[in-house]
Every structure is written in C-alpha cells, then in structure tokens.
Design an enzyme around this catalytic site. Structure first.
Site: not given
Length: 556
Positions: A71, A73, A94, A105, A273, A301, A381, A409
């Site tokens: 998210k 990215t 953030r 994570k 979150a 999230f 991806f 990405w």
C-alpha cells in the site's frame, strides 16, 4: 533483481533545500536534519490559511497477508505518477515503527522504484520523533509512580492505574510486569505493563493535534488512572502537561524527505492501525494540502481498519473530507482469501483468486457506504500471471468499477500513470456524498455495532461483563460522545485472524474499552488483539547488518 535497499542506495537524491524550494518554502519554514531530511515548521498551515487546499486522495487496501501488500508502494508510486502528469503532488505517510521493521511486516518506506528516501534513516531512527514520544510517555509513567511514592496527594489507587510504559519494539515479555519491588525506597509495588510506542495515546494525540497549544490541551486531558473512589485522574491533576509538551516541541513538526524520483514526501507520526487509528499526523496532511495540488496519503492495513478510522476519526478532528479513495488489491492476497496457503501464493490459481474476490467486494462496499468515489489499484507483483490480473480487471469492469493495473514497484511513476489519470477524474467527480458511519451522540454500544455490521459484515457484537461496566462508567463521566477506535486483527474482517475471505455468521467479541480522552476517542479491544506485539520465530533483524563503511545491509 535488485533489492529495495540496493535500489534506494543507487538513487540520486537532491539536497533537501531543493525539495523545500520546489514547494515554495522559505528558509524560515524548514530546518535541515542532515543533507536529505528536514523538519518543517508547524506554523505552515496557519501561514497559508488563505491558500486553497489541494485534493486529498486516501490509499487503503483489502485485508493483507502477513507480508504486506504494498500500500505504501502504491501511495508513493501514485504521487510520482501524478507529478509525471503535470500535477503538483505531495505524499503524506506515517513513520515506521522499529517493532515491525525488526519483526515480520517490514518497513513503511514503499518499495522498488517507488520508495521514500533515505529509507535506511526512515526505517530506523529518522529524526527521533518516536523516541520523543517514548520519552514523554515514560516520563508520565515515572511521574505517576513518584506521586504515589511521595505521599499520593491525589489518592490514586495503584490497582487502577491505566497508563502503561512503552518501547518501540515488539517485546511480548513486557506485556505484564511488576514494578516498585525492592523495599520502601524503590517505590510502591504494583502490576504494570508495556505497550508498543505506536500504541501510546501520546502518539495518537500528536497525530490528531492541530497545533502546539492543542497538543498541550489534549495531553492535559489524558486519564492516567482512578482514585480509590473511582474518580478519574488526569495529567492536568499531576501538573506535568507542560513538561510533556516540552519533550514533543520538535516531534510535532512534520518531516520532509523525497522519493526515488525526487517527489516531495512528508512523513510524520505512526500509530498502528490494528491497535490505534493508523494515520499520519493531521498537521502533516494539512501541510501537504497547502503545499500541493494533490495529497496522496494512506491509512494502515485494510479499509476495515485504517480507512474507517481515517474517515470516522481523523476527518472529524481535522474537519476535512477526502476527494477520492484508492483501494489496493494484490493477486497473492486475494488468493490467500480464496484459501491458498501462504507458501503457495506465487503459484497461479485462478479458481482461488475468484473465491477471494469476495474480500475485495466487501471493502468496496465499505468505501461506497462512506459515499466516496474510488479506484481499485491492482498492485502487480512479478509472480502474478496475465490470467490472474485479467480476472481482477474483468471482475471490476463487469461491475462498472474503475480499475487500474499498477506496476510502480518495477517502473516507478511511469507504472502508475493509468491510476493517476483515473484518480484525477475521480477527484473531479460529482459522485461525492461523504457521510460517516455514526453520529457522535450515538451510544458507545451502537457506534461499535454500526462499525461491526457495516464494515466487518458481522451479525452483531458481544460485550464482555467488563466492557458493559466500562460503558456505564464512561457514560457517567461524559465520555460517550467520542468516536470509537477499534483494535482488531488486520488479517480478517472478523476478530479471528484465521477467518479469511468474507466471513459470514460471526459476531465481534468486545473484551475491553479504554478511554483515550486526550486523543478524543475510546479504544475498543476485540478478540485477542495485543497492544504489545511479539517477534516472529525468525525476525527480519536476523538478516540485517552494517558494512565496514557504515552502509545498512539486509534492510529489505
């Protein structure tokens, strides 16, 4: 294929002075933290009060896999893409917590060719904001114990102290501790515990304060515990709000950095979150809105957590509305929601993907409930097959849903042009009827029930005896007119992380409700969610090192 850190270390960064000047800032508006970071003045919003705000775009997602779904990215890539289309975009993110960075994570600096830089600094100590919050939080804890030790003029009941110490690391061993052991000179023995720094109410306050005076006022209203007569005790009673605000006088200032393509990014604040409200600071978002034509920001999230809190809590505190929403979806997460095991997510499985689309459908319904225009972004991806991405596209198109395949990405801003163009159209749409899920004068129980039913898809809620007693107490104290901040697992729409996809026929278990009066909301703990996470069996820290010349190694 280069790793994120290899791409970051090969990027050419501009002096932070150039980034500040590109935003029209004078030298009095910022102060350098090295060559590539700066602190912005917390007075910019007031200084530019007559300037119209830019469009605010919120990036959210489906329920993620444990590895995260990019998210941040997409947020970075979309900001870069908007600039490539000729728009003046500013990204607002953030700050990462060391707990997830060292744990499972990962960081929160984006990835590939859509990163905020210097990612090593951002993912580690950055400008010291989280350390300042930790210091302020623990200074308050020390003041509470010292007050009791020195005669307890306020008649605080040591058994009813709600304020916990914090540290910016996942450390399950500190969830419950005993302090004050060792005799009369060591203090009064009592049970205590640690939260992770990003779950501290001071973090939430910093992120919801409009200015320094508001920060001090909110800190003074923190309820630290109760007397023997069960009356609340606040920071104002302890007379330490000034000292705590002093520790945060620099932390309240937003941080300015840049992306791999030199797009300005403001990074500030970092509440989780799943156990806090999951949004960057209000000051950062408002500053970005004054400096750019478009602000691309995210909420942690899935839409069931970060986006709901952004829309029900943050927009209330800041008195603003977002102009559009991006819902990030990935093939691998949707396959997991279709029943595929984590270890098999890279294998093509169109059948499971089709089943997992129900999770995306629910998050779309949630954003529609808020009355906001949106675009679905497929974050591609390398392991995704054409058949899988086509299925998501055709599913959306057959339902009249705007969708864009993004490859930010691998290709940076160029990989998000289609998404940027569709977002621009949505921000100009008349299909905008923003409405929050509940009114502030709804009862605490009804606020929780509306979120559980409308956002999670639950049949109902189940309140523990403790939660029922707390609701009665909070009604008596006049705290029932605040928003609620749900603490829930991020991996499921329910409060059970094993229930993936779109669960049906479940209730949300409410075990406890904690007042964050300074922040201005009530924290509702569901299921088994923890306010101090633990590290995994093989933490990411095992791969990290530093080279002889001081460069970070293995940081993603």
């Amino acid at each position: 294929m280069l790793t994120d850190i290899e791409i970051a270390q090969r990027a050419t960064l501009k002096p932070i002075k150039d980034i500040a000047q590109s935003l029209g800032l004078s030298e009095n508006d910022w102060e350098p933290y090295g060559h590539t970071k700066a602190k912005l003045s917390d007075q910019i919003v007031e200084k530019l009060s007559d300037k119209p705000d830019g469009k605010i775009v919120l990036v959210t997602s489906i329920n993620p896999t444990p590895a995260g779904e990019g998210k941040s990215t997409v947020t970075v890539g979309l900001g870069q893409a908007l600039n490539k289309t000729g728009k003046k975009a500013v990204i607002a993110l953030r700050e990462p917590s060391l707990g997830p960075v060292m744990g499972i994570k990962g960081g929160a600096a984006g990835g590939g060719y859509s990163q905020v830089l210097p990612m090593e600094d951002i993912n580690l100590h950055f400008t010291g904001d989280l350390h300042a919050i930790t210091s302020a939080n623990n200074a308050l804890a020390a003041m509470i114990d010292n007050h009791i030790h020195r005669g307890n003029e306020l008649n605080i009941d040591p058994r009813r102290i709600e304020w916990k110490r914090v540290m910016d690391m996942n450390d399950r061993a500190l969830r419950q501790v005993v302090v004050g052991l060792g005799g009369p000179l060591r203090g009064v023995p009592r049970e205590d515990g640690f939260n992770i720094t990003v779950a501290s109410e001071i973090m939430a306050i910093l992120c919801l304060a409009n200015n320094l005076n508001d920060l001090k006022e909110r800190i003074s209203n923190i309820v630290v515990g109760y007397t023997y007569e069960e009356e609340p005790v606040t920071v104002k009673d302890l007379k330490v709000e000034g000292a705590l605000t002093l520790l945060l006088k620099d932390a309240i200032k937003p941080n300015l950095v840049q992306t791999t393509e030199n797009t300005p990014a403001i990074i500030h604040g970092g509440p989780f979150a799943n156990i806090a409200h999951g949004c960057n600071s209000l000051i950062a978002t408002k500053t970005a809105a004054k400096l750019g034509d478009y602000v691309v920001t995210e909420a942690g999230f899935g839409a069931d957590l970060g986006a709901e809190k952004f829309l029900d809590i943050k927009t209330r505190a800041g008195n603003f509305e977002p102009d559009a929403v991006v819902i990030v979806a990935t093939v691998r997460a949707l396959k997991m929601h279709g029943g595929v095991a984590k270890d098999n997510l890279t294998e093509e499985n169109v059948e499971a993907l089709e089943v997992g689309m129900e999770n995306l459908a629910k998050h779309i319904e949630t954003i529609e409930t808020f009355g906001l225009p949106y675009v679905v972004a497929i974050n591609k991806f390398p392991t995704d097959t054409d058949a899988e991405t086509r299925l998501i596209q055709s599913w959306c198109e057959s339902r009249g849903i705007e969708v864009a395949l993004t490859e930010v990405w691998a290709n940076g801003g160029n990989g998000g042009i289609e998404l940027a163009e569709k977002v621009i159209q949505k921000t100009q749409s008349t299909d905008h009827n923003f409405q929050r899920l509940y009114e502030l004068d709804d009862s605490i129980e009804n606020k929780i029930r509306k979120i559980a039913q409308k956002v999670y898809g639950a049949d109902d809620i189940e309140l523990s005896a403790k939660a029922k007693k707390q609701i009665t107490l909070y009604d008596e104290q006049g705290w029932s007119n605040m928003p609620v901040c749900m603490a829930k697992t991020q991996y499921s729409l329910s409060d059970d992380p094993s229930l993936v996809g779109r669960p049906k026929g479940f209730s949300i278990s409410i075990r406890e409700i904690r007042p964050s009066v300074g922040a201005g909301f009530l924290v509702v703990l569901t299921g088994d969610v923890m306010t101090m996470p633990g590290l995994p069996k093989k933490p990411a820290a095992l791969n990290m090192d530093v080279s002889d010349d001081g460069k970070a190694v293995g940081l993603f």
